[in-house]
Every structure is written in C-alpha cells, then in structure tokens.
Design an enzyme around this catalytic site. Structure first.
Site, PDB file in Angstrom:
ATOM      1  N   GLY A  28       0.804  -1.223   0.000  1.00 60.02           N
ATOM      2  CA  GLY A  28       0.000   0.000   0.000  1.00 60.02           C
ATOM      3  C   GLY A  28       0.836   1.273   0.000  1.00 60.02           C
ATOM      4  O   GLY A  28       2.074   1.232  -0.006  1.00 60.02           O
TER       5      GLY A  28
ATOM      6  N   ARG B 266      -4.589 -10.775  -3.401  1.00 57.02           N
ATOM      7  CA  ARG B 266      -4.456 -10.026  -4.661  1.00 57.02           C
ATOM      8  C   ARG B 266      -3.002  -9.748  -5.027  1.00 57.02           C
ATOM      9  O   ARG B 266      -2.651  -9.705  -6.202  1.00 57.02           O
ATOM     10  CB  ARG B 266      -5.186  -8.666  -4.554  1.00 57.02           C
ATOM     11  CG  ARG B 266      -6.688  -8.734  -4.490  1.00 57.02           C
ATOM     12  CD  ARG B 266      -7.271  -7.313  -4.428  1.00 57.02           C
ATOM     13  NE  ARG B 266      -6.916  -6.599  -3.204  1.00 57.02           N
ATOM     14  CZ  ARG B 266      -7.599  -6.668  -2.063  1.00 57.02           C
ATOM     15  NH1 ARG B 266      -8.677  -7.415  -1.988  1.00 57.02           N
ATOM     16  NH2 ARG B 266      -7.207  -5.997  -0.995  1.00 57.02           N
TER      17      ARG B 266
ATOM     18  N   CYS C 253      -2.793  10.466  11.069  1.00 55.17           N
ATOM     19  CA  CYS C 253      -1.781  11.343  10.462  1.00 55.17           C
ATOM     20  C   CYS C 253      -1.944  12.822  10.855  1.00 55.17           C
ATOM     21  O   CYS C 253      -0.978  13.500  11.199  1.00 55.17           O
ATOM     22  CB  CYS C 253      -1.814  11.215   8.947  1.00 55.17           C
ATOM     23  SG  CYS C 253      -3.468  11.067   8.254  1.00 55.17           S
TER      24      CYS C 253
ATOM     25  N   GLN D  17      -6.112  18.252   3.983  1.00 58.27           N
ATOM     26  CA  GLN D  17      -5.496  16.927   3.936  1.00 58.27           C
ATOM     27  C   GLN D  17      -5.350  16.381   2.509  1.00 58.27           C
ATOM     28  O   GLN D  17      -6.269  16.457   1.700  1.00 58.27           O
ATOM     29  CB  GLN D  17      -6.299  15.941   4.791  1.00 58.27           C
ATOM     30  CG  GLN D  17      -6.245  16.294   6.263  1.00 58.27           C
ATOM     31  CD  GLN D  17      -6.961  15.311   7.163  1.00 58.27           C
ATOM     32  OE1 GLN D  17      -7.734  15.723   8.024  1.00 58.27           O
ATOM     33  NE2 GLN D  17      -6.706  14.019   7.010  1.00 58.27           N
TER      34      GLN D  17
ATOM     35  N   GLY E 290      -3.677  10.278   1.918  1.00 57.41           N
ATOM     36  CA  GLY E 290      -4.111   9.797   3.237  1.00 57.41           C
ATOM     37  C   GLY E 290      -5.169   8.718   3.128  1.00 57.41           C
ATOM     38  O   GLY E 290      -5.299   7.878   4.018  1.00 57.41           O
TER      39      GLY E 290
ATOM     40  N   LYS F 164     -11.476  11.548  15.769  1.00 61.33           N
ATOM     41  CA  LYS F 164     -10.164  10.957  16.077  1.00 61.33           C
ATOM     42  C   LYS F 164      -9.188  12.039  16.522  1.00 61.33           C
ATOM     43  O   LYS F 164      -8.424  11.845  17.481  1.00 61.33           O
ATOM     44  CB  LYS F 164      -9.595  10.240  14.832  1.00 61.33           C
ATOM     45  CG  LYS F 164     -10.228   8.895  14.549  1.00 61.33           C
ATOM     46  CD  LYS F 164      -9.575   8.210  13.337  1.00 61.33           C
ATOM     47  CE  LYS F 164      -9.972   8.844  12.042  1.00 61.33           C
ATOM     48  NZ  LYS F 164      -9.509   8.132  10.830  1.00 61.33           N
TER      49      LYS F 164
ATOM     50  N   HIS G 199      -0.093  16.972   4.428  1.00 60.32           N
ATOM     51  CA  HIS G 199      -1.242  17.633   5.061  1.00 60.32           C
ATOM     52  C   HIS G 199      -0.824  19.006   5.592  1.00 60.32           C
ATOM     53  O   HIS G 199       0.252  19.151   6.181  1.00 60.32           O
ATOM     54  CB  HIS G 199      -1.729  16.839   6.285  1.00 60.32           C
ATOM     55  CG  HIS G 199      -2.376  15.526   5.978  1.00 60.32           C
ATOM     56  ND1 HIS G 199      -2.709  15.106   4.721  1.00 60.32           N
ATOM     57  CD2 HIS G 199      -2.779  14.542   6.821  1.00 60.32           C
ATOM     58  CE1 HIS G 199      -3.282  13.913   4.803  1.00 60.32           C
ATOM     59  NE2 HIS G 199      -3.329  13.540   6.053  1.00 60.32           N
TER      60      HIS G 199
END
Ligand code: NAP
Ligand code: 12T
Length: 364
Positions: free
Chosen positions: A15, A42, A131, A158, A162, A222, A255
C-alpha cells in the site's frame, strides 16, 4: 553479548503506507535479521525490493507471524482487528497504523517526541496515531511544555494519499480528465464504499471518514480524542478543549493545518517565545519569516520526516491565544516514519517482547 537482531513482518506492504514502511525500515537503525512482506491474496507473488534484495509478497494468514519478533501493520482496521491479536499470540510485538486499537486502554498511542514513556507499559500492540493528529501534537507539545495548553481549534487541509494509493491515483486521473475536457470519474473519495462519491480535483471536500451522529466526521472525532490521549494521558481529558474541521484538498502528499490554540494564562507566552520553543523541539523545523515569504508547504515537506511550522502569530483580540500553520508528509511522520520511529525506540529500550499475560487483553 551479541547484538539482538529482529525478524520483522510488514502487513499491508504493497500500500501507500506499506511501501514507505519498507523504505523507512531500510533507512532505520533497526538490526533486521529477516523481512517478510504480507498483503492480501491479490498481491501474493508480487516482488518488492528491500536493501537491494527481492522479497516475494505473501498472503497474510495467522501463521505468517510464527517466528516474527516485530510487525509493522498498515493493512487497515479490519486487517489489524483480525491479525494483531494473532501476531501477539505468536509472540510478536505489533506497531499498528490502523485506527482499530487506538482507543483501547491496553494499547499505548505513541508519538515519540511527545509520550515515548507510554511505550514502557505496552502489552504487545502499540498504536500509531492518525496522520493529522500526529503532526499537530508534534507542534503543540513544545507549546504545552513551555506555556501550558487549554484549548485547540484546528482546520485541516489533507492530501489525497491519506486515503490510500487508490485515492491518490483517482486524483491524478481526475486532473488529467478535466484538463483534457473529459468527465471526471469518482469512485473512492470522500470515503471508500460510501453511497456517494465526489471528484476531488479542482474541488474541496469537507468530509474525511464517515459522519458521526453529532455532525462531526470520524476524522474530526479521532483528532479530538487522540490528541487528549497522547498529550494528556486520557482520551476524555477535560484539561484541554479540542475541536476542528477536517477538509480534503487536491494535493497528492502532505497535510496542512491551521491551528488556533490558547496557552495557560500568566505564563508569559509570546509569539517569539513559542517560535523559540519550536526551534529547539525534536522533530520540528521552524520555517517562519513572513518578510521573506518563508512558510511551510506540502511540496517542500514531501519525503521529509519532520513537521514544519510557520505563520506563528498572536490572536489580535484574545489574550494568551495564537495561530500557526503546520505541514508534514502524511505518509511519513503521519504514518510510516512514526511507526518505524516507534519500532526504533522499542529496540533501543529493549521492549520488543510480549508480556506473558498479553494475549487475553485483545479479545474482540
Ligand atoms: P492502501 O494504499 O489502500 O493499502 C492497503 C494495504 O493493505 C495493501 O498492502 C493491501 O494489500 C493490504 N490489505 C488489504 N486487505 C488485506 C487483507 N485482507 N490482508 C492483508 N493485507 C491486506 O492503504 P494505505 O494508505 O497504505 O493505508 C493502509 C492503512 O493504514 C489504512 O487503512 C489505515 O488504517 C492506515 N493509515 C493510517 C494513517 C495514519 O493516519 N496513521 C494514514 C494512512 C493510512 P493488497 O495489495 O493485496 O490489496
Ligand atoms: N486521515 O488511520 O486520510 O486514522 O482517509 C485513515 C485514513 C486517517 C486513520 C484518510 C486518515 C486514517 C485517513
């Protein structure tokens, strides 16, 4: 005594964060004995490079963690929910990038510049914060230490990355389509799997993550609770008031955040004093010279481990109140670097070991 070396696994290695975990681990002080790269079926069979050597990606299963000392996880919440306890059961310590374990009272939530001491009491899982929270607390902690902190109001700007590799690719494709006079296609943002999708190119989206019933997004939620847990030791601390608005902007990486904050009164806080504290703070680079048009920008922060701060100035009407502008690479300090930095600290403090009673603490 011979130096201990570590068998490491990266979960979610293919990723946006995972590929940077490989790079950051390569540039770290951690003595790596072996590295296993894990993803979904995958990507099984795909080959990635670590220290000049090809490593074949394997499908993650519970038994992937046999013989592993340390797991760096960035496969998402459902992957960490399932696999982090399985890894701990098999004796591995997990540093997790997902949001799934962050609010668990048995899990320290750590930014080394702020609360490294919380690593001492870990039970096998350590959470890496969100983040946008991470770069904000790196910039606020020097202020709190020097002048106290009573209140924070943040607005975020942002980057697309992200939300993962696919959101980043979608932004690029939309930009190219729009420039060619074609229709923009949106399948990922604002939230993967949601009912509606909107283009981010040439646009701004005031939604990151899902909406809560109170009208705040989960990203905003968050930022509030993670800031309290990291800086004040309690996710519901009343010692500080935190609120904000999280906005997605058509920037690939990095960001930005405008942060309004109030210090404790009568501590002598001035913009110059705050700049002085920031200029000496670990992990911070002060870039603050309006006369020379010097201020942090995402393009300049990309690829760097530090958090960049500028535009420090007093509020013109409220006492003990200031504004600043904070920028960092969301995939590095916001994710991969903070994770590898935590792992480096665990190695240096000889904390890469799972306590005997740990596994029972992570039943879900
Ligand atoms: P991404 O680019 O979409 O990558 C997802 C990774 O997870 C890929 O390697 C994918 O492998 C793997 N994966 C998916 N399903 C899996 C499964 N069932 N078993 C094993 N691996 C699986 O996303 P990203 O941006 O790297 O983010 C990954 C996660 O990191 C996010 O979901 C989030 O929880 C966290 N994150 C945290 C922050 C932060 O604020 N600290 C920032 C960004 C992301 P395949 O190639 O096989 O699909
Ligand atoms: N800001 O793991 O930008 O808390 O979509 C995951 C995704 C944070 C997280 C995003 C984010 C997380 C995003």
């Amino acid at each position: 005594m011979t130096e201990r070396t570590y068998n490491i696994a990266i979960l979610g290695a293919t990723g946006a964060v995972g590929t940077r975990l490989i790079e950051q681990l390569e540039d770290s002080t951690i003595p790596v004995n072996s590295l296993k790269l894990l993803a979904s079926v995958r990507s099984a069979g795909k080959k990635l490079i670590f220290k000049g050597q090809e490593i074949t990606v394997e499908e993650a299963t519970a038994d992937s963690f046999i013989g592993i000392d340390l797991v760096l996880a960035s496969g998402g919440g459902s992957v960490s929910r399932r696999f982090a306890p399985e890894a701990v059961k098999r004796g591995a310590v997990v540093v997790d990038n997902s949001s799934f374990w962050r609010m668990n009272d048995n899990v320290p939530l750590v930014v080394p510049e702020v609360n490294e001491a919380d690593l001492q009491a870990h039970n096998g899982i350590i959470a890496n914060p969100n983040c946008s929270t991470t770069q904000m607390v790196v910039a606020l902690e020097p202020v709190r230490r020097a002048f106290g902190l009573r209140r924070v109001i943040v607005s975020t700007y942002q980057a697309a990355s992200g939300a993962g590799q696919s959101a980043w690719e979608e932004l690029v494709a939309q930009t190219e389509a729009h420039n060619a006079g074609e229709e923009m296609v949106a399948n990922i943002l604002p939230v993967k799997g949601a009912d509606k999708h909107y283009p981010l190119a040439y646009n701004l989206l005031p939604q990151i993550d899902v909406f809560e019933d109170d009208g705040y997004t989960h990203e905003e939620w968050k930022m509030i609770h993670e800031t309290k847990k990291i800086m004040f030791g309690d996710k519901n601390s009343k010692a500080v008031k935190v609120t904000g608005t999280a906005v997605r902007v058509p920037v690939p990486v990095g960001h930005g955040e405008t942060v309004y904050f109030e210090t404790e009164p009568n501590t002598g806080a001035t913009a110059a004093g705050i700049q002085q504290a920031l200029s000496q703070a670990p992990g911070v680079i002060l870039e603050d010279n309006p006369k020379e048009q010097i201020y942090p920008q995402p393009l300049n922060a990309e690829g760097k481990r530090e958090t960049f701060v500028g535009r420090v100035r007093p509020d013109l009407e409220n006492d003990d109140s200031f504004h600043m502008w904070v920028v960092s690479d969301n995939l590095l300090k916001g994710a991969a670097w903070n994770t590898v930095q935590i792992a480096e600290r665990l190695v240096d403090l000889d904390l890469v070991r799972v306590p005997a009673d740990a596994a029972g603490k992570f039943e879900v």
